[in-house]
Design a protein around this motif. Structure first.
Motif, PDB file in Angstrom:
ATOM      1  N   GLY A   1      -2.827   2.203   0.917  1.00 29.15           N
ATOM      2  CA  GLY A   1      -2.378   2.995  -0.219  1.00 29.15           C
ATOM      3  C   GLY A   1      -3.104   4.317  -0.338  1.00 29.15           C
ATOM      4  O   GLY A   1      -2.495   5.356  -0.604  1.00 29.15           O
ATOM      5  N   LEU A   2      -4.417   4.301  -0.149  1.00 27.09           N
ATOM      6  CA  LEU A   2      -5.183   5.551  -0.212  1.00 27.09           C
ATOM      7  C   LEU A   2      -4.702   6.557   0.822  1.00 27.09           C
ATOM      8  O   LEU A   2      -4.527   7.738   0.512  1.00 27.09           O
TER       9      LEU A   2
ATOM     10  N   GLY B   1       0.809  -1.215   0.000  1.00 26.75           N
ATOM     11  CA  GLY B   1       0.000   0.000   0.000  1.00 26.75           C
ATOM     12  C   GLY B   1       0.834   1.254   0.000  1.00 26.75           C
ATOM     13  O   GLY B   1       0.571   2.198  -0.758  1.00 26.75           O
TER      14      GLY B   1
ATOM     15  N   PHE C   1      -5.415  -1.650  -0.132  1.00 29.79           N
ATOM     16  CA  PHE C   1      -6.043  -0.536  -0.829  1.00 29.79           C
ATOM     17  C   PHE C   1      -6.192   0.668   0.105  1.00 29.79           C
ATOM     18  O   PHE C   1      -5.830   1.798  -0.261  1.00 29.79           O
TER      19      PHE C   1
ATOM     20  N   GLY D   1      -4.618   1.170   7.781  1.00 25.65           N
ATOM     21  CA  GLY D   1      -4.949   0.198   6.748  1.00 25.65           C
ATOM     22  C   GLY D   1      -4.503  -1.212   7.088  1.00 25.65           C
ATOM     23  O   GLY D   1      -5.278  -2.160   6.998  1.00 25.65           O
TER      24      GLY D   1
ATOM     25  N   ALA E   1      -2.626   2.288  -3.757  1.00 27.92           N
ATOM     26  CA  ALA E   1      -3.877   1.608  -3.434  1.00 27.92           C
ATOM     27  C   ALA E   1      -4.263   0.548  -4.470  1.00 27.92           C
ATOM     28  O   ALA E   1      -4.454  -0.619  -4.130  1.00 27.92           O
TER      29      ALA E   1
END
Length: 187
Positions: free
Chosen positions: A100-101, A45, A97, A127, A50
């Motif tokens: 990563g965001l 990530g 995801f 995350g 993401a």
């Protein structure tokens, strides 16, 4: 998706498989082992973003589903996905995801090095730990028939190790970001 994206997805899937070579640590009171592969969530990530991070884990789940022994301890197959660890394994893609965001939002080239470290660590914790436990613990509870509160309490033993993994992933992500800034180029 271009060739570079495909290469990065495959590369990180391979890194996650290699992290599976570290033998799992089993605990007698919870059927989910401690593995190094969960650190791959944080690494993927934070380093490749993401979408590519999630795709790396979806590829890994596909490899597990077809029976390849790519999980820690040489495990693989549909039985593993349906077992107590299945929620964590499926949750890896979602957690990568979200990691990563968060990293993409908080780590920018213009921010200070300290803020970049903080952003990567925050992304790894939210995350790679919070989201992952939010998916894996209810699955564990459902599969084992353990009350949700008991499964959550039993999972607390993993927190110190996961915080250490988050710190390692933060250092690695910052080093990669400094030498090869992939974050702005994420698509």
């Amino acid at each position: 998706m271009n060739t570079r994206d495909l290469v990065l997805v495959a590369l990180f899937t391979a890194i996650i498989v290699v992290l599976g070579l570290v033998p799992p640590i089993t605990l007698g009171f919870i059927p989910v082992p401690i593995t190094a592969q969960s650190m791959g969530v944080m690494l993927a990530g934070c380093i490749i973003g993401a979408k590519r991070g999630a795709l790396a884990f979806l590829l890994l789940v596909l490899l597990v589903a077809i029976g390849l022994p790519v999980l820690s301890g040489g495990r693989g197959g549909l039985a593993v996905l349906a077992g107590p660890s299945g929620g964590f394994i499926f949750g890896w893609a979602v957690a990568a995801f979200v990691t990563g965001l968060i990293a993409e939002r908080f780590v920018k080239p213009a921010t200070s090095e300290a803020r970049q470290f903080a952003g990567f660590f925050l992304a790894s914790v939210l995350g790679g730990i919070v989201v992952l436990y939010g998916i894996g613990v209810p699955w564990l509870s459902a599969v084992t028939g353990t009350p949700l509160a008991a499964a959550a309490t039993g999972s607390l033993v993993f927190i110190p190790g996961d915080l250490l993994k988050a710190a390692i992933a933060t250092l690695a992500a910052r080093a990669v970001y400094a030498g090869y800034p992939l974050l702005p180029a994420r698509v």
